[in-house]
Motif scaffolding. Sequence first.
Motif, PDB file in Angstrom:
ATOM      1  N   MET A 175      13.662  15.983  -7.852  1.00  0.00           N
ATOM      2  CA  MET A 175      13.095  14.657  -8.141  1.00  0.00           C
ATOM      3  C   MET A 175      11.668  14.795  -8.663  1.00  0.00           C
ATOM      4  O   MET A 175      10.820  15.402  -8.005  1.00  0.00           O
ATOM      5  N   PRO A 176      11.358  14.236  -9.849  1.00  0.00           N
ATOM      6  CA  PRO A 176       9.975  14.280 -10.344  1.00  0.00           C
ATOM      7  C   PRO A 176       9.038  13.501  -9.429  1.00  0.00           C
ATOM      8  O   PRO A 176       9.456  12.599  -8.699  1.00  0.00           O
ATOM      9  N   ALA A 177       7.765  13.835  -9.489  1.00  0.00           N
ATOM     10  CA  ALA A 177       6.770  13.125  -8.691  1.00  0.00           C
ATOM     11  C   ALA A 177       6.621  11.689  -9.173  1.00  0.00           C
ATOM     12  O   ALA A 177       6.688  11.402 -10.372  1.00  0.00           O
ATOM     13  N   ALA A 178       6.424  10.792  -8.230  1.00  0.00           N
ATOM     14  CA  ALA A 178       6.172   9.395  -8.574  1.00  0.00           C
ATOM     15  C   ALA A 178       4.730   9.227  -9.048  1.00  0.00           C
ATOM     16  O   ALA A 178       3.834   9.998  -8.671  1.00  0.00           O
ATOM     17  N   LEU A 179       4.497   8.241  -9.870  1.00  0.00           N
ATOM     18  CA  LEU A 179       3.147   7.908 -10.289  1.00  0.00           C
ATOM     19  C   LEU A 179       2.412   7.174  -9.165  1.00  0.00           C
ATOM     20  O   LEU A 179       3.037   6.557  -8.304  1.00  0.00           O
ATOM     21  N   PRO A 180       1.094   7.219  -9.159  1.00  0.00           N
ATOM     22  CA  PRO A 180       0.344   6.424  -8.169  1.00  0.00           C
ATOM     23  C   PRO A 180       0.699   4.950  -8.271  1.00  0.00           C
ATOM     24  O   PRO A 180       0.715   4.373  -9.357  1.00  0.00           O
ATOM     25  N   GLY A 181       1.034   4.338  -7.143  1.00  0.00           N
ATOM     26  CA  GLY A 181       1.368   2.929  -7.105  1.00  0.00           C
ATOM     27  C   GLY A 181       2.762   2.587  -7.589  1.00  0.00           C
ATOM     28  O   GLY A 181       3.153   1.418  -7.589  1.00  0.00           O
ATOM     29  N   GLU A 182       3.549   3.574  -7.980  1.00  0.00           N
ATOM     30  CA  GLU A 182       4.870   3.320  -8.536  1.00  0.00           C
ATOM     31  C   GLU A 182       5.888   3.053  -7.435  1.00  0.00           C
ATOM     32  O   GLU A 182       5.833   3.636  -6.358  1.00  0.00           O
TER      33      GLU A 182
END
Length: 384
Positions: A208-215
């Motif tokens: 799983m790719p990293a989530a963006l800040p606040g996503e």
Amino acid sequence: MTSMGKTIRTVSAGLCGAVLAAALGASPVGAAPAGASPAGSGPAASAVTGAAGAGSAGAGGGPVWEPRPTGSEARFRGLAAVSRSTAWVAGSKGTVLRTRDGGRTWRDVSPPGAGGLEFRDVEAFDGRRAVVLAIGEGDASRILRTDDGGVSWTETFRNPDPRAFYDCVTFFDSRHGLAMSDPVDGKYRILSTGDGGRTWKVLPDTGMPAALPGEAAFAASGQCLAASGPRDVWLATGGGATARVLHSSDRGLNWTVAASTIPAGDPARGVFALAFRDRAHGIAVGGDYRTGQPSPRAAAVSRDGGRTWRQADTPPAAYRSGVAWLPHSRSAALAVGPTGTDLTTDGGRTWRTVDTGSYDTVDCAAGRGCWAAGEKGRVARLAR
């Protein structure tokens, strides 16, 4: 996490929380709501009935929604179209209703003791077997299954992690399905079942790719997670700097990510719903859910399985929270939201408003079995 951090996280999850549920409940209604009396949340002992309302001509001669009064005041964001005669809806205050006669009558099949739960998704395999998802932080996120048309329910998952917040569930077939949570430790969490939702397990997050800040995802219509075929699934996001679509071709083990053209950069903006008619052709809709806020570029299309997205040439005029391809069509789809319904007949490139009624979600089954559902117990079936 501080109390302020929890508040920000709830907002960034779009419709995942009581604060935003209340805010969305104030959105304008385009047509008079169906039904007046609240449906109970007790056992499936009483039938909620109502005469089928007459449909009105769609704007510009488009499709016509025929109201199917439910007698409920619940907000139905979960919808499963089984056929033109059979559909399930799930919503606020633990409410689940089912019809098997095209919406002429509705049976209250709400799980006993579920009045404190917020159901945001329902997946039905037929008129007897269905899975519902309740959202919320920690153990408010739950999954229940029925095998007898809602006469009885079994809780098959209760979230043990206070950091997780489950938004949507989808199935590839009657056995294999996934549910997804907002990011935990910087990555979306994926729950998997191989027995029709009777048991669930958390998948490893190494792919799983990293989530963006606040996503996060939006629990607006049960369509932030969409499957097509035996193995492909897509996940919609918002709240971060970019509204993205994640894709897995191996039932959630490994994911790729692509930027959509739908605006983000705010906790209220992003991709709210996805629909794929096959593993290549997809539509994304969304925008800014806040009443009165503009939602430019509220739709996008993909022809390569979500690897790239193109902005709609003529998008819907406002925020849309649900989308579905029309049965047996390679180019027609419907998008719904609080201010109306839009139709595309060219695969999502151009849209036109065909109805001004308020709906949150839309789903279609074979045989023109298209249904829409939303606030104040509103449910409708496509007339033609």
